[in-house]
Design an enzyme around this catalytic site. Structure first.
Site, PDB file in Angstrom:
ATOM      1  CB  VAL A 300      -0.895   0.000   1.163  1.00  0.00           C
ATOM      2  CG1 VAL A 300      -1.910   1.173   1.035  1.00  0.00           C
ATOM      3  CG2 VAL A 300      -1.864  -1.132   1.303  1.00  0.00           C
ATOM      4  CD  GLU A 328       3.994   4.640   5.096  1.00  0.00           C
ATOM      5  OE1 GLU A 328       5.012   4.444   5.209  1.00  0.00           O
ATOM      6  OE2 GLU A 328       3.017   3.661   5.081  1.00  0.00           O
TER       7      GLU A 328
END
Ligand SMILES: [Zn+2]
Length: 684
Positions: A300, A328
């Site tokens: 992803v 992230e």
């Protein structure tokens, strides 16, 4: 020096003072069984890549220059991790001349030996004359990459715009040894730079802190001024356009999706970065850019420093996009600045990043939203626990990496969510969340740009909260080494305003068909995505459902859910498949015709093939496989045909069933579905 002073770390994690004794010799014995390299014998100061990309041949060729300092006298070989797909043409070493004399270039002998099915050993002989402790060696490797697992060449037809080819790399966990020879272990970090030559019209991006383009040479220059492990070196090249979305953030995407990407993220990223800085200290990487990649991207998202890679398929599912990007961003502190020193402790990156992600969402979106998202993930963790059983070693936080086993296979939902629960337990122990935030700031300060083991975190924790040393019943060892569910889970009652309606509706849909008026009081169209997916996951857990319940569910929700985002749709369609509900099968077909990403195809094909719909699956596959990346095509072929011969009425697939399996990626591992990373839905 106490444990809590900044340590001069040993060579297995960071070079000791050059020429000095190792401060902790026992650590030097630590081995990374996934690396063939002799990284203990050298300090890697820097490396440079000079590559030319050939889209027609699907090759990168050029040279790599490594600057290495021998740590031991008499070391006669340099062993680097490599891969059979790397064609090494020559290796030489620059020997500095005596005062006033020019440097000499010495050709070195080498051989490529087998190591495991995910790599080779590149063994380079070093003449005694060139090895001097504390003197930098400059080794140049000329090579060409072919079809290794790190490098994904996409023909134009596999991109979103379908007009230009694209290439990206994916290093995690041990793939980058097919991109460049390296010490492919998270224990070793170094700075790097690169020059990348490309045809006109191609834009190149790398996980670097600085970049420039030379029109004259048609070459992109990159430099990463902060030390990073090999797996975080990443490159993407194609028809990519930029749009600024904040003072230090830019979105890159193919032109046809740039507007959508900017509209989804504009303004938010800087806000999330600012919240994260308030919690964990300065963002050290300078830029935080994001590049959207075509559906062939095998995970992803990936936390490549300065440049998150994310799959464009997630754009339509707004809340998932938000969580994935914030996750992230959290890796900028946890995982990238401070990295797990061994693949056996990936929870140190993922558990801490998941905890940090939830601290950020609590500040930015409130506790209720964060508790809802956490409940959704912990539900998935318990589902996996039921499937695996309490004694399955996959449920350990510290997993033993056996020789020959690809470390990617050690990563699962426990790495993320049991890791998160352990970090939450530490936060709970210290009494208040703000004190724990201070501890995390101190952890980052202490170990920034280092690679650590659990002991480093826990020693620092007990030093920061000395009163806990006296406390009985601290179960750190059980947390790290025992199988089974988390020993502690955070209180999620602050999410009740969002989770209670879901729980009530789930109860209504019991064994009996509920009263229409009761159902009508729940308006799913006003629910958030995480409420809807929590509801659907719980229905999925109870499948197969009584046929009359399934019929009524379809009547109430099928059309509504069909208009929602892909994360909602795939869950409803899995319910359809697991309940063999044929009236909604056309929706499954149209979903699989639309989506060609791994995360939206593999779970549905697994469900179709586990039940009685294998013929249907084979038919849809034959119609759509031409639009899939060959690696995904092979994965689906394995799912379709692994336990039986292809049904006779099935059209023959384009690829032979005996094609070699693709190199394992995190999403390849769970072919049984029981530890599927799609439930994780975050980066590798
Ligand atoms: Zn992550």
């Amino acid at each position: 020096m106490s444990d809590l002073q900044r340590p001069a770390l040993c060579c297995c994690r960071k070079a000791p003072v050059e020429g000095g004794p190792s401060p902790c010799p026992e650590r030097c014995q630590r081995v990374d069984v996934a690396s063939a390299s002799n990284f203990h014998s050298f300090r890697l100061r820097h490396f440079h890549l000079d590559l030319r990309l050939d889209f027609a041949a699907k090759e990168m060729s050029g040279r790599q220059v490594l600057e290495l300092v021998p740590l031991q006298a008499g070391v006669q070989t340099l062993v680097l991790d490599a891969h059979p797909s790397l064609l090494v043409h020559s290796i030489d070493c620059t020997v500095p001349g005596a005062a006033g004399s020019p440097d000499r270039c010495l050709s070195l002998t080498y051989r490529l030996d087998p190591f495991t099915d995910y790599g080779s050993s590149l063994i380079i002989s070093l003449p005694a004359a060139v090895v001097r402790p504390r003197r930098t060696l400059q080794i140049t490797v000329r090579y060409t990459t072919t079809d290794g697992p790190a490098i994904w060449w996409l023909d134009a037809g596999l991109t979103s715009g379908q007009t230009s080819p694209l290439v990206f790399t994916q290093g995690h966990s041990v793939c980058n040894r097919s991109f460049f020879p390296c010490f492919d272990t998270p224990a070793v970090k170094s700075t790097y730079s690169a020059t990348v030559h490309v045809p006109e019209g191609v834009t190149v991006l790398m996980s670097s802190s600085h970049s420039a383009y030379s029109e004259q040479d048609r070459a992109f220059q990159f430099s990463m001024e902060f030390p990073v492990p090999a797996y975080l070196v990443a490159l993407v090249a194609g028809d990519l356009q930029p749009a600024d979305i904040g003072p230090r953030s830019r979105v890159w995407a193919e032109p046809c999706i740039l507007t959508s990407a900017v509209s989804k993220l504009g303004g938010s990223v800087e806000r999330w970065l600012a919240v994260a800085e308030g919690l964990f200290g300065p963002y050290v990487w300078g830029r935080y850019d994001i590049v959207f990649l075509p559906p062939s991207f095998p995970v992803v998202a990936m936390e490549n420093p300065c440049l998150t890679f994310i799959i464009s398929s997630i754009l339509e599912s707004h809340e998932f996009l938000l969580i994935d990007v914030i996750h992230e961003i959290a890796h900028g502190w946890f995982g990238n600045a401070v990295t797990n020193a061994t693949w056996e402790e990936m929870w140190l990156s993922e558990g801490l990043a998941t905890y940090a992600q939830r601290r950020i969402t609590t500040e930015a979106y409130g506790e209720a939203f964060t508790c809802l998202e956490t409940m959704f993930r912990l539900d998935a963790l318990h589902r996996q626990m039921r499937l695996l059983g309490d004694t399955n070693p996959m449920s350990k936080l510290q997993v033993k990496c056996e020789p020959g086993v690809n470390p990617s296979s050690l990563m699962n939902l426990f790495t993320y969510e049991k890791g998160f629960c352990f970090v939450s337990y530490l936060s709970h122990l210290c009494g208040d969340i703000q004190s724990f935030d201070s501890f995390l700031r101190s952890y980052i300060q202490q170990f920034q740009f280092c690679s650590v083991v659990a002991e480093d975190l826990l020693n620092l924790f007990l030093g920061f909260f000395p009163q806990l040393k006296e406390r009985e019943g601290l179960d750190f060892d059980r947390w790290l080494n025992e199988c089974g569910p988390p020993l502690y889970e955070p209180d999620l009652s602050a999410g009740a305003i969002l989770t209670e309606p879901v729980q009530c509706l789930c109860e209504l849909w019991g064994e009996e068909v509920p009263e229409p008026q009761a159902i009508a009081s729940f308006d799913l169209s006003s629910w958030s995505t995480f409420q809807t997916v929590l509801f659907l996951d719980r229905l999925l857990d109870r499948s197969p459902l009584p046929q009359e319940v399934m019929t009524r569910l379809s009547c109430c929700y099928s059309a509504l859910l069909d208009g929602m985002n892909a994360e909602v749709q795939i869950r409803w369609l899995q319910i359809v498949v697991r309940n063999r509900f044929y009236p909604d099968l056309p929706r499954v077909r149209s979903f699989l015709h639309k989506h060609t990403s791994r995360m939206y195809t593999v779970p549905l094909y697994e469900d179709l093939c586990a039940g009685v719909m294998k013929c249907f699956a084979a038919e849809v596959f034959s119609q759509t496989q031409a639009r899939m990346h060959p690696n995904l095509r092979r994965t689906l072929q394995q799912i379709l045909f692994q336990s039986s011969t292809p049904p006779s009425e099935t059209p023959l697939p384009l690829l032979p069933v005996t094609s070699p399996a693709p190199a394992p990626t995190p999403t390849d591992m769970p072919s049984t579905g029981c530890i599927s990373l799609r439930n994780v839905n975050v980066s590798a």
